[in-house]
Design a protein around this motif. Structure first.
Motif, short mmCIF file in Angstrom:
data_model
loop_
_atom_site.label_atom_id
_atom_site.label_comp_id
_atom_site.label_asym_id
_atom_site.label_seq_id
_atom_site.Cartn_x
_atom_site.Cartn_y
_atom_site.Cartn_z
N GLU A 131 2.69 1.66 -3.42
CA GLU A 131 1.54 2.13 -4.60
C GLU A 131 1.46 3.59 -4.30
O GLU A 131 1.39 4.54 -5.31
CB GLU A 131 0.36 1.51 -4.36
N ILE A 132 1.08 4.00 -3.30
CA ILE A 132 1.13 5.51 -3.25
C ILE A 132 2.17 6.26 -3.36
O ILE A 132 2.03 7.43 -3.93
CB ILE A 132 0.62 5.67 -1.47
N LEU A 149 0.96 -1.10 0.17
CA LEU A 149 -0.05 0.01 0.04
C LEU A 149 0.78 1.15 -0.06
O LEU A 149 0.67 2.23 -0.74
CB LEU A 149 -0.89 -0.10 0.95
N PRO A 150 1.71 1.36 0.92
CA PRO A 150 2.60 2.77 1.06
C PRO A 150 3.34 2.92 -0.41
O PRO A 150 3.51 3.81 -1.06
CB PRO A 150 3.28 2.45 2.18
#
Lengths: 330, 287
Positions: free
Chosen positions: B133-134, B130-131
């Motif tokens: 991707e961000i 998740l981080p």
């Protein structure tokens, strides 16, 4: 499957109450007919009958009760008559149904003979009318859901919208839909828009509201900690919406969609009533009441209820599958 | 009157207490977090609350610093200031020589909260991504890093599991892996093991020390537990409430190698005693 028995019990209870109510509901009509037919009834005059209570009349004239059940144009028809009407105006319309093979006729991709297709094309067919109602319902539901989600995102992300939109959304639901439906039809007609869209707009007018309310709550579900975590990664607003807020709001979205789709169906039927629609379940209700065809009214009502149940059931099935896969099943 | 807070002593006496340093290089004295007369006053309906008062502290690269104190002493608030989740109202605070906000944008730190906060709709690997991707890492790099950090926290083979299939301790390890995934030099941990039972906690403490020794990260660790603080830290910051301030800064004399039974030695108990004294002097036990 373990809820089959409770459902059947409730259905049986409803049918029982319905059947028992047929007698009292039609008794005065039957008594009237008996009086005019020269039978001896107590009290003898119609005027006196009008002043006597229903239970008293039924106790005094038990002979007339069977006539109340046999009445041809009853105030309340018997359930089996409604069932027969539904069958006759759906699958009962099929004549000489044959399979002709794929692409036998270029106008007809189904490969079924015309006798089969009567059930969807015949103007007496409730399936035809149900589709005429379902099409604008589905379009209106889609418009309403999209609008509801957009408004909810605006409310969550924009402070001005947060303070201003909700009171208007609530106010919009206090206006009787019956009052503005004809206006929408007339205004859109003047703009040259006819057909599916006016009905859909009226139906979306009812269905957007539960979506807004549910989605505002759903989009605000992530905890401060979850939002802080995204902040430490310098996530943008759209990333926060797409990766956290929208997925966490799904349980709320589905709950809202179930209410919204039922409201959309009601909206379409109501839109058909005051606007002289020729096709659709609302049109069937209206013509039934014009001609005193209570059987037709009840048949249309039941088909509308079945449609609503199917729509809500379909959303429930998607909800179960999706939330289970996402680990959020309740 | 409340006693003046002690200023934090920044530099460790014994370079041997700086584990994980690459040999032959002298990076030991590099300050990564520096707070200078830091103040934070929250304005509430009941009047102003002095959450942090005149906090002076320097944290060097590779240190493991624990913040301990009762509720309301400002230890979490200080951590949130470092992470730019709160804005100090006075004094200065730098992270890697930058403002906390710039440091955040430069991915200076990973933050671990008390709750794992994994998304139920993502697998463990998906949560760690998740981080990434961000922050815009490419897909190949994401896979590589997930594999790497899963190995670091001993969760190999669990990447395709969903959070609910893991125990609380494993979930917290996954959240540490997530904080490690983008290679921040600083790890900020806010009571990460507070919600776990003591046996799991012991195990995770041991693993965290190994992880720290291997990765040369600077760790700031908030805790309520005196044994945990003493066991883990090279430096213990004792804080006291109303107003939130530093009561004592203790440089731990314990060796780098710390088996769990070091907690029965007299050196360990001595440090624990000093922490308790610091808490008492700061009126932490008044209520």
């Amino acid at each position: 499957m373990r809820n089959v028995l409770p459902v059947l019990t409730v259905v049986a209870a409803i049918l029982g109450i319905w059947y028992l109510a047929v007698g009292p509901m039609n008794f005065r009509l039957a008594l009237d007919a008996a009086t005019r037919g020269g039978d001896t009834v107590t009290p003898a005059s119609v005027a006196e009958q009008g002043q006597t209570g229903l239970i008293r009349l039924m106790l005094d004239n038990p002979d007339v009760i069977p006539a109340a059940y046999a009445f041809e144009r009853p105030r309340l028809p018997q359930p089996q008559h409604v069932a027969v009407e539904i069958y006759q105006s759906t699958f009962g319309l099929i004549r000489r149904c044959e399979w002709q093979g794929w692409g036998a006729d270029s106008d007809n991709w189904t490969g079924l003979s015309d006798g089969c297709l009567r059930v969807i094309e015949n103007r007496r067919s409730l399936i035809f009318h149900a589709w005429k109602t379902l099409a604008p319902t589905l379009l209106g539901f889609a418009i309403g859901t999209g609008l509801g989600i957009l408004l909810a995102v605006g409310i969550v992300y924009n402070r001005a919208m947060d303070l201003s939109v909700m009171p208007w959304a609530i106010a919009s639901q206090t206006i009787p839909i019956l009052a503005i439906a004809p206006m929408i039809i007339v205004v859109m007609n003047a703009m040259g828009i006819q057909g599916l869209l006016p009905k859909s707009l009226i139906s979306s007018y009812l269905s957007f509201f539960p979506v807004v309310v549910g989605m505002v709550k759903g989009l605000r579900r992530p905890s401060q900690m979850e939002l802080d975590l995204l902040h430490t990664w310098s996530a943008s607003g759209p990333q926060e919406l797409w990766k956290l807020r929208l997925p966490s709001s799904l349980p709320y979205l589905f709950a809202s969609l179930k209410i919204g789709v039922a409201a959309a169906l009601v909206g379409t039927i109501v839109a058909e009533l005051p606007t002289g629609a020729r096709f659709g379940l609302g049109a069937r209700l209206l013509s039934g009441s014009y001609y005193g065809q209570t059987v037709q009214i009840w048949a249309a009502l039941l088909v509308a209820a079945i449609c609503a149940a199917l729509l809500v059931g379909a959303i429930g099935a998607v909800q179960r599958r999706m939330l289970t896969r996402m680990g959020m099943a309740q | 009157m409340l006693p003046r807070p002690c200023a934090g002593v920044a530099h460790s006496e014994d370079p041997g207490l700086e584990p994980g340093q690459p040999k032959g290089k002298n990076l030991g004295q590099e300050t990564v977090i520096k707070a200078d007369l830091l103040n934070l006053v929250f304005q509430t309906n009941d009047g102003p609350i002095h959450a942090l008062k005149d906090v002076d502290l320097e944290i060097d690269k590779g240190e493991f610093v624990s913040f301990i104190g009762p509720s309301g002493c400002g230890k979490t608030t200080f951590l949130r200031c470092i992470a730019a989740l709160e804005q100090p109202t006075g004094g200065s605070l730098t992270v890697n020589g930058m403002s906390p906000d710039e440091a955040r944008r430069n991915r200076a730190y990973g933050y671990v909260f008390q709750a794992a906060g994994l998304y139920p709709w993502r697998t463990i690997a998906g949560n760690i991504k998740l981080p990434l991707e961000i922050m815009g890492f490419d897909r190949h790099e994401q896979e590589k890093r997930v594999k790497n950090v899963l190995h670091m926290v001993d969760l190999e083979g669990f990447g395709n599991q969903h959070p609910w299939q893991l125990s609380g301790g494993m979930q917290q390890r996954a959240s540490i892996a997530r904080a490690l995934a983008f290679d921040a030099d600083i790890l900020l941990m806010d009571e990460p093991f507070g919600a776990l039972d003591e046996i799991v906690r012991d195990h995770l403490n041991e693993q965290l020390l190994k992880l720290w020794a291997r990765t040369n990260k600077t760790i700031a660790f908030v805790t309520h537990s005196i044994p945990e603080a003493v066991y883990l830290s090279t430096k213990i910051v004792v804080m006291s409430p109303r107003p939130g301030r530093i009561a004592d800064v203790i440089d731990s004399p314990l060796p780098v190698e710390r088996p769990l039974d070091i907690r029965d030695t007299s050196a360990f108990l001595e440090v624990a005693h000093r922490v308790r004294e610091g808490l008492r002097a700061g009126h932490a036990y008044d209520e």
